[in-house]
Design a protein around this motif. Structure first.
Motif, PDB file in Angstrom:
ATOM      1  N   LEU A  87       0.785  -1.146   0.071  1.00 25.78           N
ATOM      2  CA  LEU A  87      -0.182  -0.177  -0.332  1.00 25.78           C
ATOM      3  C   LEU A  87       0.674   1.186  -0.051  1.00 25.78           C
ATOM      4  CD1 LEU A  87      -2.886   1.079   0.226  1.00 25.78           C
ATOM      5  CD2 LEU A  87      -2.518   0.871   2.683  1.00 25.78           C
ATOM      6  N   MET A  88       0.353   2.281  -0.837  1.00 29.85           N
ATOM      7  CA  MET A  88       1.267   3.408  -0.977  1.00 29.85           C
ATOM      8  C   MET A  88       0.432   4.691  -0.881  1.00 29.85           C
ATOM      9  SD  MET A  88       4.184   4.033  -4.251  1.00 29.85           S
ATOM     10  CE  MET A  88       4.898   5.652  -4.360  1.00 29.85           C
ATOM     11  N   PHE A  89       0.813   5.653  -0.294  1.00 31.71           N
ATOM     12  CA  PHE A  89       0.157   6.866  -0.256  1.00 31.71           C
ATOM     13  C   PHE A  89       0.698   7.912  -0.907  1.00 31.71           C
ATOM     14  CE2 PHE A  89      -1.536   4.611   3.454  1.00 31.71           C
ATOM     15  CZ  PHE A  89      -2.727   4.731   3.485  1.00 31.71           C
ATOM     16  N   VAL A 166      -1.905  -1.345  -4.386  1.00 34.97           N
ATOM     17  CA  VAL A 166      -2.941  -0.356  -4.394  1.00 34.97           C
ATOM     18  C   VAL A 166      -2.318   1.003  -3.951  1.00 34.97           C
ATOM     19  CG1 VAL A 166      -5.064   0.335  -3.419  1.00 34.97           C
ATOM     20  CG2 VAL A 166      -4.663  -1.818  -3.560  1.00 34.97           C
ATOM     21  N   ILE A 167      -2.551   1.976  -4.552  1.00 38.29           N
ATOM     22  CA  ILE A 167      -2.093   3.498  -4.226  1.00 38.29           C
ATOM     23  C   ILE A 167      -3.446   4.264  -3.951  1.00 38.29           C
ATOM     24  CG2 ILE A 167      -1.252   5.568  -5.229  1.00 38.29           C
ATOM     25  CD1 ILE A 167       0.362   3.948  -7.295  1.00 38.29           C
ATOM     26  N   ILE A 168      -3.370   4.861  -2.674  1.00 36.27           N
ATOM     27  CA  ILE A 168      -4.429   5.849  -2.343  1.00 36.27           C
ATOM     28  C   ILE A 168      -3.773   7.086  -2.743  1.00 36.27           C
ATOM     29  CG2 ILE A 168      -5.439   6.885  -0.487  1.00 36.27           C
ATOM     30  CD1 ILE A 168      -5.538   4.232   0.960  1.00 36.27           C
ATOM     31  N   SER A 169      -4.380   8.065  -3.413  1.00 42.77           N
ATOM     32  CA  SER A 169      -3.800   9.363  -3.577  1.00 42.77           C
ATOM     33  C   SER A 169      -4.742  10.395  -2.736  1.00 42.77           C
ATOM     34  CB  SER A 169      -4.392   9.812  -5.275  1.00 42.77           C
ATOM     35  OG  SER A 169      -5.321   9.681  -5.543  1.00 42.77           O
ATOM     36  N   LEU A 170      -3.953  11.180  -1.988  1.00 43.41           N
ATOM     37  CA  LEU A 170      -4.557  12.059  -1.181  1.00 43.41           C
ATOM     38  C   LEU A 170      -4.661  13.298  -1.921  1.00 43.41           C
ATOM     39  CD1 LEU A 170      -1.887  11.006   1.934  1.00 43.41           C
ATOM     40  CD2 LEU A 170      -4.374  10.243   1.455  1.00 43.41           C
ATOM     41  N   GLY A 171      -5.834  13.678  -1.903  1.00 43.45           N
ATOM     42  CA  GLY A 171      -6.242  15.067  -2.436  1.00 43.45           C
ATOM     43  C   GLY A 171      -6.107  15.047  -4.145  1.00 43.45           C
ATOM     44  N   LEU A 185      -9.568  17.978 -15.117  1.00 42.56           N
ATOM     45  CA  LEU A 185      -9.573  17.495 -13.445  1.00 42.56           C
ATOM     46  C   LEU A 185      -9.143  18.585 -12.678  1.00 42.56           C
ATOM     47  CD1 LEU A 185      -7.786  14.082 -13.491  1.00 42.56           C
ATOM     48  CD2 LEU A 185     -10.134  14.706 -12.374  1.00 42.56           C
ATOM     49  N   ARG A 186      -8.247  19.471 -13.129  1.00 42.80           N
ATOM     50  CA  ARG A 186      -7.533  20.521 -12.321  1.00 42.80           C
ATOM     51  C   ARG A 186      -8.247  21.172 -11.368  1.00 42.80           C
ATOM     52  NH1 ARG A 186      -1.570  22.187 -11.300  1.00 42.80           N
ATOM     53  NH2 ARG A 186      -2.351  23.105  -9.341  1.00 42.80           N
ATOM     54  N   ASP A 187      -9.633  21.640 -12.112  1.00 39.36           N
ATOM     55  CA  ASP A 187     -10.631  22.443 -11.173  1.00 39.36           C
ATOM     56  C   ASP A 187     -11.609  21.765 -10.718  1.00 39.36           C
ATOM     57  OD1 ASP A 187      -9.046  24.654 -12.335  1.00 39.36           O
ATOM     58  OD2 ASP A 187     -10.211  24.543 -14.235  1.00 39.36           O
ATOM     59  N   LEU A 188     -11.490  20.286 -10.602  1.00 39.21           N
ATOM     60  CA  LEU A 188     -12.772  19.528  -9.916  1.00 39.21           C
ATOM     61  C   LEU A 188     -12.146  19.583  -8.455  1.00 39.21           C
ATOM     62  CD1 LEU A 188     -13.615  16.478 -12.275  1.00 39.21           C
ATOM     63  CD2 LEU A 188     -15.117  18.479 -11.592  1.00 39.21           C
ATOM     64  N   HIS A 189     -13.330  19.242  -7.635  1.00 39.40           N
ATOM     65  CA  HIS A 189     -12.926  19.258  -6.253  1.00 39.40           C
ATOM     66  C   HIS A 189     -12.802  17.616  -6.047  1.00 39.40           C
ATOM     67  CE1 HIS A 189     -13.977  19.258  -1.899  1.00 39.40           C
ATOM     68  NE2 HIS A 189     -13.126  20.256  -1.940  1.00 39.40           N
ATOM     69  N   ILE A 190     -12.155  17.383  -5.144  1.00 38.75           N
ATOM     70  CA  ILE A 190     -11.810  15.968  -4.929  1.00 38.75           C
ATOM     71  C   ILE A 190     -12.882  14.983  -4.476  1.00 38.75           C
ATOM     72  CG2 ILE A 190     -10.970  16.266  -2.389  1.00 38.75           C
ATOM     73  CD1 ILE A 190      -9.273  13.731  -4.708  1.00 38.75           C
ATOM     74  N   THR A 208      -8.855  10.103  -2.689  1.00 41.60           N
ATOM     75  CA  THR A 208      -9.525  10.209  -1.580  1.00 41.60           C
ATOM     76  C   THR A 208      -9.360  11.620  -0.978  1.00 41.60           C
ATOM     77  OG1 THR A 208     -10.440   9.468   0.805  1.00 41.60           O
ATOM     78  CG2 THR A 208      -8.165   9.461   0.516  1.00 41.60           C
ATOM     79  N   PHE A 209      -9.822  12.466   0.381  1.00 39.95           N
ATOM     80  CA  PHE A 209      -9.442  13.511   0.560  1.00 39.95           C
ATOM     81  C   PHE A 209      -7.992  13.547   1.099  1.00 39.95           C
ATOM     82  CE2 PHE A 209     -13.989  13.099   0.998  1.00 39.95           C
ATOM     83  CZ  PHE A 209     -14.585  14.109   0.289  1.00 39.95           C
ATOM     84  N   HIS A 210      -7.351  14.848   0.923  1.00 39.88           N
ATOM     85  CA  HIS A 210      -6.114  15.184   1.607  1.00 39.88           C
ATOM     86  C   HIS A 210      -6.455  15.323   3.288  1.00 39.88           C
ATOM     87  CE1 HIS A 210      -2.588  16.986   2.547  1.00 39.88           C
ATOM     88  NE2 HIS A 210      -1.959  16.623   1.670  1.00 39.88           N
ATOM     89  N   PRO A 211      -5.472  14.700   4.019  1.00 41.50           N
ATOM     90  CA  PRO A 211      -5.791  14.854   5.521  1.00 41.50           C
ATOM     91  C   PRO A 211      -5.613  16.371   5.870  1.00 41.50           C
ATOM     92  CG  PRO A 211      -3.671  13.734   4.972  1.00 41.50           C
ATOM     93  CD  PRO A 211      -4.323  13.742   3.784  1.00 41.50           C
TER      94      PRO A 211
END
Ligand code: URA
Ligand code: URA
Length: 236
Positions: A87-89, A166-171, A185-190, A208-211
């Motif tokens: 697992l990678m963040f 699996v990768i979890i992308s934060l934000g 994508l650049r202007d879309l909200h997460i 997912t959301f950024h912490p």
């Protein structure tokens, strides 16, 4: 296509004979584009070699001067954790605390990430944690387009070496980079992107959301937990 060493020496001698004291940029570029194995060794099955190649990569990252963030940073922040992690963040860019300490996710947002990792049943050193951009952008601004693209080579290589399941992308920034910097994508909200898994080189990426956002919007932690469970389901 690789280039033979003899071939390179011949070209070097040619430039020397012409009286060049330095190599033309175009030659250096062509060398490194077509001979990436000269810059980076390929990841191997053997753990020792993987550690060697992550060390080698991190040395390159620490000396990087490809973009102006290198002028204002205190420390380069390389990824850390288990180079065999499943697992990678991937975060956005180092904040003030990370810039001072030279380690990813060590500030308030980092504490929240650590709690998420623990809630998932791991400790920090089980997983691999890195950022899209390895240097702190002044005043915590979002990284610019060119900063993301210049730095992406490093993330790409980290993913190759760690080869997570699996990768979890934060934000948004990490998600945007891993989705191939699709401008739309650049202007879309997460919140509009999360909830759907996509693939980066066949590796499932769970956005997912950024912490740091969760620190300000605590109710969205529930959605983050749903995303974390989706990531867990995809681990073999
Ligand atoms: N935010 C990030 O995106 N990365 C860090 O390392 C810290 C805060
Ligand atoms: N913007 C981001 O970049 N990430 C979030 O999680 C929320 C808003």
């Amino acid at each position: 296509m690789g280039r033979e060493i003899e071939n390179i020496i011949e070209i070097l001698n040619f430039y020397k004979a012409l009286g060049f004291r330095e190599l033309p940029q175009s030659f250096i570029h062509s060398l490194f584009k077509t001979n990436s194995h000269i810059l980076f060794s390929e990841p191997r099955e053997n753990t020792k070699n993987e550690i060697l190649s992550i060390d080698f990569l991190n040395e390159k990252i620490k000396n990087c001067k490809k973009c102006p963030l290198s002028l204002s940073r205190k420390n380069v922040v390389c990824g850390e954790g288990n180079t065999n992690a499943k697992l990678m963040f991937v975060g956005e860019a180092p904040g003030v605390d990370e810039d001072i300490q030279g380690r990813p996710f060590v500030g308030e947002a980092g504490k929240l990430l650590t709690r998420l990792i623990e809630k998932m049943g791991f400790v920090r050193k089980d997983v691999y944690i890195t950022n899209t951009v390895k240097c702190h952008p002044p005043r915590n601004r979002e990284p610019f387009e060119n900063e993301i693209s210049e730095c992406f080579d490093y993330l790409k290589k980290e993913i190759e070496i760690v080869s997570p399941q699996v990768i979890i992308s934060l934000g948004k920034v990490a998600t945007y980079a891993l989705m191939g910097m699709n401008g739309k994508l650049r202007d879309l909200h997460i919140s509009k992107i999360r909830g759907k898994v996509f693939f980066y080189n066949q590796i499932p990426v769970v956005p997912t959301f950024h912490p740091a956002y969760l620190l300000r919007n605590r109710k969205d932690k529930w959605l983050t937990w749903e995303d974390a469970q989706e990531a867990l389901r995809r681990l073999k």
